[in-house]
Enzyme design. Sequence first.
Site, PDB file in Angstrom:
ATOM      1  N   GLU A  46      -7.014  34.037  34.758  1.00  0.00           N
ATOM      2  CA  GLU A  46      -7.892  35.207  34.571  1.00  0.00           C
ATOM      3  C   GLU A  46      -7.573  36.016  33.028  1.00  0.00           C
ATOM      4  O   GLU A  46      -8.487  36.392  32.207  1.00  0.00           O
ATOM      5  CB  GLU A  46      -7.789  36.459  35.369  1.00  0.00           C
ATOM      6  CG  GLU A  46      -8.333  35.920  36.899  1.00  0.00           C
ATOM      7  CD  GLU A  46      -6.783  35.360  37.765  1.00  0.00           C
ATOM      8  OE1 GLU A  46      -6.854  35.560  38.789  1.00  0.00           O
ATOM      9  OE2 GLU A  46      -5.950  34.654  36.926  1.00  0.00           O
ATOM     10  N   ARG A 177       8.736  11.150  40.677  1.00  0.00           N
ATOM     11  CA  ARG A 177       9.520  12.459  40.212  1.00  0.00           C
ATOM     12  C   ARG A 177       9.192  13.475  39.613  1.00  0.00           C
ATOM     13  O   ARG A 177       9.444  14.529  39.709  1.00  0.00           O
ATOM     14  CB  ARG A 177      11.053  11.642  39.463  1.00  0.00           C
ATOM     15  CG  ARG A 177      11.827  10.835  40.411  1.00  0.00           C
ATOM     16  CD  ARG A 177      13.161  10.539  39.567  1.00  0.00           C
ATOM     17  NE  ARG A 177      13.981   9.548  40.251  1.00  0.00           N
ATOM     18  CZ  ARG A 177      14.857   8.730  39.856  1.00  0.00           C
ATOM     19  NH1 ARG A 177      15.208   8.719  38.464  1.00  0.00           N
ATOM     20  NH2 ARG A 177      15.647   8.274  40.436  1.00  0.00           N
ATOM     21  N   ALA A 266      18.148  11.026  54.524  1.00  0.00           N
ATOM     22  CA  ALA A 266      16.748  11.105  54.611  1.00  0.00           C
ATOM     23  C   ALA A 266      16.620  11.205  56.130  1.00  0.00           C
ATOM     24  O   ALA A 266      15.822  12.038  56.776  1.00  0.00           O
ATOM     25  CB  ALA A 266      16.198   9.797  54.192  1.00  0.00           C
TER      26      ALA A 266
END
Length: 355
Positions: A46, A177, A266
């Site tokens: 804005e 990445r 993981a």
Amino acid sequence: MRRALELAARGRATGPNPRVGCVLLDADGTVSAEGFHAGAGTPHAEVAALTALAGPETGLTAVVTLEPCSHTGRTPPCTQALLAAGVARVVVAADDPNPQAAGGAAVLRAAGVDVETGLLAAESGALNERWTAAVRRGRPWVTWKWASTLDGRSAAADGSSRWITSAAARADVHRLRAAHDAVLVGTGTALADDPALTVRADGTEVAGEQPLRVVLGHRELPPHARLRDARAPLRQLRTHDPHEALAALAAEEVRTVLLEGGPTVAAAFWRAGLVDEVVCYLAPALLGAGPLAVGDLGVTGMPDIARLALRDVVRVGDDVRLTARPLPPVAPGAGDPTTTHPAVHQEASSVHRDR
């Protein structure tokens, strides 16, 4: 509003702030100025649009992709800038999910500004999906990436792993990445592979800010480790708890994390329910033996099988990149989630192949 969304997409996809675009219309509905947010510390959309005005105007309408902020952070509140410029009407796509910044629409209405919300809200939400999820959950969005052969191996029996995938796939990983705030590995991967975890093109680090490199675990990195060089910042989180790790990163306003391994770390994130998206690079190759690309996910039988909704299939060089998202657990007796879960049918049309 569609033009405002186009402008928003020019903004930085990483960092603590969302991508926002703004179009200012004069009293006749003609575009007077445009702006977008380029990243943390720069003017919000804005303010950028107001600054681009040729001169003072009355009866302006601001078309904004996200609710104007009402708090002072790195920059002053956008609501005050709009009021100071005499903006008469504000059209907003999506409400701000950040409790620290939300409430701008109410502030503007209280000051007598005509405010409308909800125009192309879904499109605005899609643009900032990962940022919104991170803000609402209080933790970063986690993308789990791995590469494997067709038989699910991440390395040969002797431990060698360079290279399973093609050069094109490895280049694609660097683009992945670059789309995340941080790249995370465990100490096992850091010590065994001595990775750099930087974003590179043709072997050279790309210009600009690099993702934060994060190592999870208690073991110390050697002084000569590439992760200790000056090419990118390093954060070592001395814990094995994925929740604790993400809380520490959230405190630093990290919104997105690329989980690169290894399989033990993981799998811990998966078992903790902290994986939001999976990106697998599948090479048309076989090893027959060697370490598996995926660790123990806690699945002991077919009722516990981890189902995912396939969102994208793309050929990258000689390899295939699959993108999928975890499906919610299915209650016993609810049927086969691959045929009954609505997300599967919804995503089917988005799958495409690069021929």
